[in-house]
Structures are given as structure tokens and as C-alpha cells.
Design a protein around this motif. Structure first.
Motif, PDB file in Angstrom:
ATOM      1  N   THR A 269       9.608  -0.753 -16.162  1.00  0.00           N
ATOM      2  CA  THR A 269       9.587   0.422 -15.293  1.00  0.00           C
ATOM      3  C   THR A 269      10.892   0.505 -14.522  1.00  0.00           C
ATOM      4  OG1 THR A 269       8.534  -0.841 -13.542  1.00  0.00           O
ATOM      5  CG2 THR A 269       7.091   0.357 -15.038  1.00  0.00           C
ATOM      6  N   SER A 270      11.150   1.658 -13.967  1.00  0.00           N
ATOM      7  CA  SER A 270      12.364   1.881 -13.203  1.00  0.00           C
ATOM      8  C   SER A 270      12.332   1.071 -11.908  1.00  0.00           C
ATOM      9  CB  SER A 270      12.477   3.375 -12.879  1.00  0.00           C
ATOM     10  OG  SER A 270      13.541   3.600 -12.007  1.00  0.00           O
ATOM     11  N   LYS A 271      13.470   0.529 -11.507  1.00  0.00           N
ATOM     12  CA  LYS A 271      13.551  -0.268 -10.280  1.00  0.00           C
ATOM     13  C   LYS A 271      13.367   0.591  -9.025  1.00  0.00           C
ATOM     14  CE  LYS A 271      14.330  -4.408 -11.808  1.00  0.00           C
ATOM     15  NZ  LYS A 271      13.416  -5.480 -11.573  1.00  0.00           N
ATOM     16  N   ASN A 272      13.637   1.919  -9.129  1.00  0.00           N
ATOM     17  CA  ASN A 272      13.486   2.764  -7.953  1.00  0.00           C
ATOM     18  C   ASN A 272      12.153   3.512  -7.956  1.00  0.00           C
ATOM     19  OD1 ASN A 272      14.012   4.539  -9.990  1.00  0.00           O
ATOM     20  ND2 ASN A 272      15.559   5.713  -8.904  1.00  0.00           N
ATOM     21  N   GLU A 273      11.202   2.993  -8.719  1.00  0.00           N
ATOM     22  CA  GLU A 273       9.872   3.593  -8.776  1.00  0.00           C
ATOM     23  C   GLU A 273       9.177   3.384  -7.428  1.00  0.00           C
ATOM     24  OE1 GLU A 273       6.768   3.324 -12.198  1.00  0.00           O
ATOM     25  OE2 GLU A 273       6.513   1.568 -10.918  1.00  0.00           O
ATOM     26  N   ALA A 274       8.564   4.433  -6.897  1.00  0.00           N
ATOM     27  CA  ALA A 274       7.856   4.338  -5.624  1.00  0.00           C
ATOM     28  C   ALA A 274       6.391   4.031  -5.869  1.00  0.00           C
ATOM     29  CB  ALA A 274       8.006   5.637  -4.851  1.00  0.00           C
ATOM     30  N   HIS A 275       5.826   3.201  -5.028  1.00  0.00           N
ATOM     31  CA  HIS A 275       4.406   2.868  -5.061  1.00  0.00           C
ATOM     32  C   HIS A 275       3.773   3.300  -3.756  1.00  0.00           C
ATOM     33  CE1 HIS A 275       4.365  -0.625  -8.220  1.00  0.00           C
ATOM     34  NE2 HIS A 275       5.037   0.431  -8.646  1.00  0.00           N
ATOM     35  N   VAL A 276       2.533   3.782  -3.832  1.00  0.00           N
ATOM     36  CA  VAL A 276       1.752   4.048  -2.628  1.00  0.00           C
ATOM     37  C   VAL A 276       0.993   2.764  -2.337  1.00  0.00           C
ATOM     38  CG1 VAL A 276      -0.061   5.452  -1.586  1.00  0.00           C
ATOM     39  CG2 VAL A 276       1.582   6.489  -3.163  1.00  0.00           C
ATOM     40  N   ASP A 277       1.122   2.276  -1.106  1.00  0.00           N
ATOM     41  CA  ASP A 277       0.578   0.972  -0.739  1.00  0.00           C
ATOM     42  C   ASP A 277      -0.389   1.127   0.422  1.00  0.00           C
ATOM     43  OD1 ASP A 277       0.562  -1.992  -0.583  1.00  0.00           O
ATOM     44  OD2 ASP A 277       1.581  -1.629   1.323  1.00  0.00           O
ATOM     45  N   HIS A 278      -1.414   0.290   0.458  1.00  0.00           N
ATOM     46  CA  HIS A 278      -2.305   0.208   1.608  1.00  0.00           C
ATOM     47  C   HIS A 278      -1.699  -0.785   2.596  1.00  0.00           C
ATOM     48  CE1 HIS A 278      -5.119   1.643  -1.506  1.00  0.00           C
ATOM     49  NE2 HIS A 278      -5.640   2.318  -0.499  1.00  0.00           N
ATOM     50  N   ILE A 279      -1.512  -0.378   3.840  1.00  0.00           N
ATOM     51  CA  ILE A 279      -0.969  -1.273   4.865  1.00  0.00           C
ATOM     52  C   ILE A 279      -1.939  -2.432   5.067  1.00  0.00           C
ATOM     53  CG2 ILE A 279      -0.286  -1.451   7.293  1.00  0.00           C
ATOM     54  CD1 ILE A 279       0.470   1.572   7.080  1.00  0.00           C
ATOM     55  N   ASP A 280      -3.204  -2.112   5.348  1.00  0.00           N
ATOM     56  CA  ASP A 280      -4.259  -3.119   5.419  1.00  0.00           C
ATOM     57  C   ASP A 280      -4.955  -3.067   4.066  1.00  0.00           C
ATOM     58  OD1 ASP A 280      -6.180  -4.932   6.172  1.00  0.00           O
ATOM     59  OD2 ASP A 280      -7.221  -3.592   7.554  1.00  0.00           O
ATOM     60  N   PRO A 281      -4.786  -4.082   3.221  1.00  0.00           N
ATOM     61  CA  PRO A 281      -5.295  -4.020   1.852  1.00  0.00           C
ATOM     62  C   PRO A 281      -6.790  -3.710   1.784  1.00  0.00           C
ATOM     63  CG  PRO A 281      -3.925  -5.960   2.160  1.00  0.00           C
ATOM     64  CD  PRO A 281      -4.142  -5.362   3.509  1.00  0.00           C
ATOM     65  N   LYS A 282      -7.166  -2.937   0.771  1.00  0.00           N
ATOM     66  CA  LYS A 282      -8.583  -2.614   0.583  1.00  0.00           C
ATOM     67  C   LYS A 282      -9.390  -3.882   0.350  1.00  0.00           C
ATOM     68  CE  LYS A 282      -9.879   1.290  -1.020  1.00  0.00           C
ATOM     69  NZ  LYS A 282     -10.241   2.393  -1.904  1.00  0.00           N
ATOM     70  N   SER A 283      -8.783  -4.906  -0.258  1.00  0.00           N
ATOM     71  CA  SER A 283      -9.495  -6.163  -0.493  1.00  0.00           C
ATOM     72  C   SER A 283      -9.814  -6.883   0.815  1.00  0.00           C
ATOM     73  CB  SER A 283      -8.674  -7.083  -1.405  1.00  0.00           C
ATOM     74  OG  SER A 283      -7.441  -7.407  -0.798  1.00  0.00           O
ATOM     75  N   ASN A 284      -9.113  -6.523   1.893  1.00  0.00           N
ATOM     76  CA  ASN A 284      -9.380  -7.102   3.218  1.00  0.00           C
ATOM     77  C   ASN A 284     -10.155  -6.130   4.102  1.00  0.00           C
ATOM     78  OD1 ASN A 284      -7.981  -9.360   2.484  1.00  0.00           O
ATOM     79  ND2 ASN A 284      -6.127  -8.842   3.590  1.00  0.00           N
ATOM     80  N   GLY A 285     -10.721  -5.069   3.499  1.00  0.00           N
ATOM     81  CA  GLY A 285     -11.518  -4.117   4.273  1.00  0.00           C
ATOM     82  C   GLY A 285     -10.729  -2.915   4.760  1.00  0.00           C
ATOM     83  N   GLY A 286      -9.491  -2.747   4.305  1.00  0.00           N
ATOM     84  CA  GLY A 286      -8.686  -1.600   4.709  1.00  0.00           C
ATOM     85  C   GLY A 286      -9.241  -0.301   4.153  1.00  0.00           C
ATOM     86  N   SER A 287      -8.999   0.782   4.852  1.00  0.00           N
ATOM     87  CA  SER A 287      -9.526   2.083   4.441  1.00  0.00           C
ATOM     88  C   SER A 287      -8.589   2.748   3.433  1.00  0.00           C
ATOM     89  CB  SER A 287      -9.687   2.980   5.666  1.00  0.00           C
ATOM     90  OG  SER A 287      -8.419   3.332   6.191  1.00  0.00           O
ATOM     91  N   GLY A 288      -9.082   3.800   2.826  1.00  0.00           N
ATOM     92  CA  GLY A 288      -8.289   4.575   1.881  1.00  0.00           C
ATOM     93  C   GLY A 288      -7.723   5.834   2.517  1.00  0.00           C
ATOM     94  N   THR A 289      -7.672   5.881   3.845  1.00  0.00           N
ATOM     95  CA  THR A 289      -7.184   7.064   4.541  1.00  0.00           C
ATOM     96  C   THR A 289      -5.654   7.086   4.567  1.00  0.00           C
ATOM     97  OG1 THR A 289      -7.194   5.956   6.690  1.00  0.00           O
ATOM     98  CG2 THR A 289      -9.231   7.079   6.048  1.00  0.00           C
ATOM     99  N   PRO A 290      -5.069   8.273   4.763  1.00  0.00           N
ATOM    100  CA  PRO A 290      -3.606   8.365   4.842  1.00  0.00           C
ATOM    101  C   PRO A 290      -2.996   7.518   5.971  1.00  0.00           C
ATOM    102  CG  PRO A 290      -4.537  10.534   4.507  1.00  0.00           C
ATOM    103  CD  PRO A 290      -5.684   9.599   4.758  1.00  0.00           C
ATOM    104  N   ASN A 291      -3.751   7.270   7.040  1.00  0.00           N
ATOM    105  CA  ASN A 291      -3.230   6.445   8.140  1.00  0.00           C
ATOM    106  C   ASN A 291      -3.010   5.000   7.712  1.00  0.00           C
ATOM    107  OD1 ASN A 291      -3.270   8.605   9.867  1.00  0.00           O
ATOM    108  ND2 ASN A 291      -5.261   8.091  10.733  1.00  0.00           N
TER     109      ASN A 291
END
Length: 72
Positions: A14-36
Motif C-alpha cells: 500500500t501507499s506510504k501516505n495512505e490515511a487511516h481512520v483510527d479510534h483514539i480509545d480503541p474499541k477493544s478497550n470499550g471505546g465508542s464509534g462516535t466521531p469524537n
């Protein structure tokens, strides 16, 4: 330049400048799927971060005295 995301497959680079959307607080740790709870990271940064929490912010210095004083 916007690159459309593609599903990662074995043997596909894949391209090195590919952007990923990331969860700040991971969903595996109970983080939400909200834009915040979302952020955009480069591919390498997101893969390096994995399912970890961001480091805590350093404490801010307290510039106020414990007991207020009158101005006179």
C-alpha cells in the motif's frame, strides 16, 4: 491527493501516505464509534499505535495560590 482506501491483502504494497481512520480509545478497550473518538493517522502511525491508549497529558502547572489574597 486523496487515495481511495483498498482492502489490505497479503503481498500487496500500500501507499506510504495512505490515511487511516483510527479510534483514539480503541474499541477493544470499550471505546465508542462516535466521531469524537476518531482521528486520522498515516498508515505507519496507526499500525504502530495498534490498540493502545494515547499517553496521558502532562500536568499543567498551577499558577494560583492555594488561598486567595485580597488586593490591598
Amino acid at each position: 491527493m486523496v487515495i481511495n482506501p483498498a482492502q489490505s491483502r497479503k503481498g500487496v504494497n500500500t501507499s506510504k501516505n495512505e490515511a487511516h481512520v483510527d479510534h483514539i480509545d480503541p474499541k477493544s478497550n470499550g471505546g465508542s464509534g462516535t466521531p469524537n473518538n476518531g482521528q486520522v493517522l498515516c498508515r505507519d502511525c496507526n499500525l504502530k499505535k495498534g490498540a493502545t491508549l494515547p499517553p496521558p497529558l502532562p500536568p499543567t502547572p498551577n499558577k494560583f495560590r492555594l488561598s486567595p489574597r485580597l488586593p490591598f
